[in-house]
Scaffold this motif. Sequence first.
Motif, mmCIF file in Angstrom:
data_model
loop_
_atom_site.group_PDB
_atom_site.id
_atom_site.type_symbol
_atom_site.label_atom_id
_atom_site.label_comp_id
_atom_site.label_asym_id
_atom_site.label_seq_id
_atom_site.Cartn_x
_atom_site.Cartn_y
_atom_site.Cartn_z
ATOM 1 N N UNK A 96 0.840 -1.197 0.000
ATOM 2 C CA UNK A 96 0.000 0.000 0.000
ATOM 3 C C UNK A 96 0.879 1.253 0.000
ATOM 4 N N UNK A 97 1.918 1.263 0.832
ATOM 5 C CA UNK A 97 2.829 2.424 0.837
ATOM 6 C C UNK A 97 3.459 2.633 -0.538
ATOM 7 N N UNK A 98 3.889 1.544 -1.150
ATOM 8 C CA UNK A 98 4.500 1.637 -2.476
ATOM 9 C C UNK A 98 3.489 2.149 -3.507
ATOM 10 N N UNK A 124 -6.502 6.276 -3.115
ATOM 11 C CA UNK A 124 -7.039 5.369 -2.092
ATOM 12 C C UNK A 124 -8.149 4.499 -2.663
ATOM 13 N N UNK A 125 -8.979 5.076 -3.520
ATOM 14 C CA UNK A 125 -10.097 4.315 -4.094
ATOM 15 C C UNK A 125 -9.596 3.140 -4.931
ATOM 16 N N UNK A 126 -8.535 3.353 -5.702
ATOM 17 C CA UNK A 126 -7.998 2.270 -6.532
ATOM 18 C C UNK A 126 -7.349 1.188 -5.675
ATOM 19 N N UNK A 127 -6.625 1.606 -4.641
ATOM 20 C CA UNK A 127 -6.014 0.640 -3.722
ATOM 21 C C UNK A 127 -7.109 -0.181 -3.047
ATOM 22 N N UNK A 128 -8.147 0.503 -2.590
ATOM 23 C CA UNK A 128 -9.256 -0.182 -1.921
ATOM 24 C C UNK A 128 -9.914 -1.199 -2.841
ATOM 25 N N UNK A 129 -10.114 -0.804 -4.096
ATOM 26 C CA UNK A 129 -10.732 -1.715 -5.062
ATOM 27 C C UNK A 129 -9.890 -2.978 -5.232
ATOM 28 N N UNK A 131 -12.761 4.099 2.499
ATOM 29 C CA UNK A 131 -12.677 4.554 3.887
ATOM 30 C C UNK A 131 -11.904 3.557 4.750
ATOM 31 N N UNK A 132 -12.138 2.274 4.524
ATOM 32 C CA UNK A 132 -11.455 1.250 5.328
ATOM 33 C C UNK A 132 -9.949 1.269 5.088
ATOM 34 N N UNK A 133 -9.544 1.348 3.810
ATOM 35 C CA UNK A 133 -8.112 1.329 3.516
ATOM 36 C C UNK A 133 -7.450 2.624 3.993
ATOM 37 N N UNK A 134 -8.138 3.737 3.867
ATOM 38 C CA UNK A 134 -7.561 5.005 4.324
ATOM 39 C C UNK A 134 -7.433 5.009 5.845
ATOM 40 N N UNK A 135 -8.441 4.494 6.524
ATOM 41 C CA UNK A 135 -8.394 4.433 7.989
ATOM 42 C C UNK A 135 -7.223 3.548 8.453
#
Length: 73
Positions: free
Chosen positions: A42-44, A52-57, A64-68
């Motif tokens: 995720x950091x990379x 964040x939305x693309x990472x979450x997907x 919201x979950x991944x950002x939190x």
Amino acid sequence: MTKEVDDMLKLARATGDDDPRAALAAARELRRTADRTEAAVVRRARVQGLAWAEIAEQLGVSRQAVHKKYGRR
């Protein structure tokens, strides 16, 4: 194959141990290793500009979950 991937494969195999205590310990360590790996990826991804939305997907969770979980605190 990286050492980290090799270690995770060994742990995954160890979860099938006939001794439930050994299998549970391997599952615990596999989860910890996977969590550390996910955090690094995720950091990379953020450094490379992914939203964040693309990472979450990609992780199958809400933005919201991944950002939190991984956002700056």
